[in-house]
Design a protein around this motif. Sequence first.
Motif, mmCIF file in Angstrom:
data_model
loop_
_atom_site.group_PDB
_atom_site.id
_atom_site.type_symbol
_atom_site.label_atom_id
_atom_site.label_comp_id
_atom_site.label_asym_id
_atom_site.label_seq_id
_atom_site.Cartn_x
_atom_site.Cartn_y
_atom_site.Cartn_z
ATOM 1 N N LEU A 74 -26.328 21.497 -2.113
ATOM 2 C CA LEU A 74 -26.774 20.109 -2.266
ATOM 3 C C LEU A 74 -26.083 19.428 -3.437
ATOM 4 O O LEU A 74 -25.597 18.287 -3.317
ATOM 5 C CB LEU A 74 -28.290 20.086 -2.461
ATOM 6 N N VAL A 75 -26.013 20.104 -4.576
ATOM 7 C CA VAL A 75 -25.392 19.523 -5.770
ATOM 8 C C VAL A 75 -23.896 19.297 -5.546
ATOM 9 O O VAL A 75 -23.344 18.246 -5.883
ATOM 10 C CB VAL A 75 -25.628 20.429 -6.992
ATOM 11 N N ARG A 76 -23.233 20.291 -4.956
ATOM 12 C CA ARG A 76 -21.798 20.144 -4.692
ATOM 13 C C ARG A 76 -21.527 18.954 -3.774
ATOM 14 O O ARG A 76 -20.652 18.119 -4.047
ATOM 15 C CB ARG A 76 -21.243 21.427 -4.069
ATOM 16 N N GLY A 77 -22.293 18.850 -2.685
ATOM 17 C CA GLY A 77 -22.071 17.764 -1.746
ATOM 18 C C GLY A 77 -22.350 16.399 -2.346
ATOM 19 O O GLY A 77 -21.583 15.447 -2.141
ATOM 20 N N SER A 78 -23.426 16.286 -3.118
ATOM 21 C CA SER A 78 -23.791 14.984 -3.675
ATOM 22 C C SER A 78 -22.775 14.523 -4.719
ATOM 23 O O SER A 78 -22.390 13.340 -4.731
ATOM 24 C CB SER A 78 -25.197 15.043 -4.285
ATOM 25 N N ILE A 79 -22.328 15.413 -5.588
ATOM 26 C CA ILE A 79 -21.367 15.008 -6.627
ATOM 27 C C ILE A 79 -20.018 14.647 -6.008
ATOM 28 O O ILE A 79 -19.393 13.628 -6.375
ATOM 29 C CB ILE A 79 -21.222 16.114 -7.681
ATOM 30 N N ASN A 80 -19.537 15.466 -5.083
ATOM 31 C CA ASN A 80 -18.247 15.161 -4.472
ATOM 32 C C ASN A 80 -18.290 13.841 -3.707
ATOM 33 O O ASN A 80 -17.308 13.093 -3.677
ATOM 34 C CB ASN A 80 -17.825 16.305 -3.545
ATOM 35 N N ARG A 81 -19.431 13.533 -3.102
ATOM 36 C CA ARG A 81 -19.547 12.270 -2.373
ATOM 37 C C ARG A 81 -19.682 11.086 -3.337
ATOM 38 O O ARG A 81 -19.029 10.049 -3.158
ATOM 39 C CB ARG A 81 -20.750 12.322 -1.428
ATOM 40 N N PHE A 115 -18.814 10.852 -6.569
ATOM 41 C CA PHE A 115 -17.718 10.651 -7.523
ATOM 42 C C PHE A 115 -16.336 10.792 -6.887
ATOM 43 O O PHE A 115 -15.331 10.729 -7.593
ATOM 44 C CB PHE A 115 -17.865 11.632 -8.682
ATOM 45 N N GLY A 116 -16.285 11.017 -5.573
ATOM 46 C CA GLY A 116 -14.995 11.079 -4.890
ATOM 47 C C GLY A 116 -14.126 12.230 -5.333
ATOM 48 O O GLY A 116 -12.902 12.082 -5.467
ATOM 49 N N SER A 117 -14.732 13.407 -5.547
ATOM 50 C CA SER A 117 -13.996 14.570 -6.039
ATOM 51 C C SER A 117 -13.972 15.670 -4.984
ATOM 52 O O SER A 117 -14.511 15.514 -3.884
ATOM 53 C CB SER A 117 -14.647 15.098 -7.323
ATOM 54 N N ASP A 118 -13.339 16.769 -5.331
ATOM 55 C CA ASP A 118 -13.283 17.922 -4.430
ATOM 56 C C ASP A 118 -13.476 19.202 -5.237
ATOM 57 O O ASP A 118 -12.660 20.122 -5.179
ATOM 58 C CB ASP A 118 -11.942 17.947 -3.683
ATOM 59 N N ILE A 119 -14.552 19.250 -6.000
ATOM 60 C CA ILE A 119 -14.875 20.441 -6.785
ATOM 61 C C ILE A 119 -15.610 21.419 -5.882
ATOM 62 O O ILE A 119 -16.590 21.063 -5.226
ATOM 63 C CB ILE A 119 -15.752 20.089 -8.005
ATOM 64 N N LYS A 120 -15.163 22.659 -5.855
ATOM 65 C CA LYS A 120 -15.711 23.633 -4.918
ATOM 66 C C LYS A 120 -17.024 24.252 -5.371
ATOM 67 O O LYS A 120 -17.811 24.720 -4.558
ATOM 68 C CB LYS A 120 -14.680 24.745 -4.668
ATOM 69 N N ASP A 121 -17.254 24.295 -6.689
ATOM 70 C CA ASP A 121 -18.479 24.928 -7.202
ATOM 71 C C ASP A 121 -18.890 24.188 -8.468
ATOM 72 O O ASP A 121 -18.247 24.331 -9.514
ATOM 73 C CB ASP A 121 -18.230 26.410 -7.486
ATOM 74 N N ILE A 122 -19.952 23.408 -8.380
ATOM 75 C CA ILE A 122 -20.345 22.537 -9.485
ATOM 76 C C ILE A 122 -21.070 23.315 -10.577
ATOM 77 O O ILE A 122 -20.871 23.076 -11.771
ATOM 78 C CB ILE A 122 -21.252 21.395 -8.979
ATOM 79 N N HIS A 151 -18.071 14.875 -16.268
ATOM 80 C CA HIS A 151 -17.261 14.356 -17.374
ATOM 81 C C HIS A 151 -15.768 14.509 -17.062
ATOM 82 O O HIS A 151 -14.990 13.561 -17.254
ATOM 83 C CB HIS A 151 -17.605 15.108 -18.658
ATOM 84 N N ALA A 152 -15.372 15.681 -16.586
ATOM 85 C CA ALA A 152 -13.956 15.920 -16.285
ATOM 86 C C ALA A 152 -13.463 15.005 -15.168
ATOM 87 O O ALA A 152 -12.346 14.472 -15.232
ATOM 88 C CB ALA A 152 -13.752 17.384 -15.903
ATOM 89 N N ILE A 153 -14.304 14.805 -14.152
ATOM 90 C CA ILE A 153 -13.917 13.934 -13.036
ATOM 91 C C ILE A 153 -13.749 12.490 -13.522
ATOM 92 O O ILE A 153 -12.750 11.827 -13.237
ATOM 93 C CB ILE A 153 -14.976 13.993 -11.916
ATOM 94 N N GLN A 157 -7.392 17.030 -15.550
ATOM 95 C CA GLN A 157 -6.873 17.915 -14.501
ATOM 96 C C GLN A 157 -7.855 19.065 -14.281
ATOM 97 O O GLN A 157 -8.094 19.880 -15.168
ATOM 98 C CB GLN A 157 -5.499 18.460 -14.895
ATOM 99 N N VAL A 158 -8.416 19.131 -13.075
ATOM 100 C CA VAL A 158 -9.389 20.164 -12.721
ATOM 101 C C VAL A 158 -8.799 21.036 -11.632
ATOM 102 O O VAL A 158 -8.258 20.533 -10.637
ATOM 103 C CB VAL A 158 -10.713 19.538 -12.239
ATOM 104 N N ALA A 159 -8.895 22.350 -11.815
ATOM 105 C CA ALA A 159 -8.393 23.301 -10.824
ATOM 106 C C ALA A 159 -9.529 24.207 -10.366
ATOM 107 O O ALA A 159 -10.488 24.444 -11.107
ATOM 108 C CB ALA A 159 -7.253 24.136 -11.414
#
Length: 328
Positions: free
Chosen positions: A133-140, A142-149, A180-182, A187-189
């Motif tokens: 839930l947290v991963r999906g909500s943040i990526n949606r 903030f427009g990011s693609d972080i795999k594990d929040i 914050h990083a987003i 640069q996030v990897a």
Amino acid sequence: MKDHIAVLIPCYNESKTVEKVVRDFRRVLPDATIYVYDNNSTDGTGEIAERAGAVVRREHMQGKGNVIRRMFREIDADCYIMADGDDTYPAEDAPELARMVLEEQADMVVGDRLSSTYFSENKRPFHNLGNGLVRGSINRLFGSDIKDIMTGYRAFSYAFVKTYPVLSKGFEIETDMTIHAINRNMQVANVVVDYRDRPDGSVSKLNTYSDGAKVLMTIARLYKNYKPFAFFGLISLLLCVLSVAFMVPVLLEFFATGLVPRFPTLIACCVTLLAALLLFIAGLILSTLQEKDKRDFEFQLQQVSDQYRRLCREGSNRTEKERLSSAS
């Protein structure tokens, strides 16, 4: 004194696992300095970590966020690796996390558990649901693609550590630093890492419901702070639609009869419409301030980069003096 690689391990009552964690990181990163920050443990965690070869320090303000604030203030390093003391993250993945920072210039490297063994190893189904839930909500949002929040296994650059304002006190800290990083365009990897559940006798300090609620509140708070126009604009739109929906019948009745029998409804609609307008204006003003804050952050980032280069030069000069001294 600046370390090349600093391994940061926040601990609270991890006597069952901390010795193995320290020894594993010493084995895979023999040149790294292992720091264990003891957060008021009552089971001898600090003493065990010290015997295993870690540099042990203490943070008396309870909470993981408070521990990380202390770590980031006190330690200077080219690369920081943060891991939990519960032996759920294999140390063997640490060299790859460090390489991404040192060679690929990543500001934050996320140890991605969710793409490997997390859902099969973790025995707490609500934790699995919460992570998704947290991963999906943040990526949606903030427009990011972080795999594990919410992973506790990360690597950071010097620039990230020295410009990140630690405001969270507890386990919501991982969500905070990710957003914050987003938002700061750092640069996030993502690096896929294995995950193993806690060994028998080791108890999680994370409360599924209370800490989960804190994480969700943190997402809402940071969305308001980092995306004020979208946040207040959405509320303004909802109020505007609500106001118009109730006002239309009143206006139709007025055009048909020339009378307004429902004055309270009309007044309430006008007040709601005015509130929507004020929220829209507030969003515009705050978004302008947010843009200024982003510009100020870039100047701060430049100052931190200059500070880092000075530390590197001092370290090189110290090394050269030690070499000449030993040669003579």
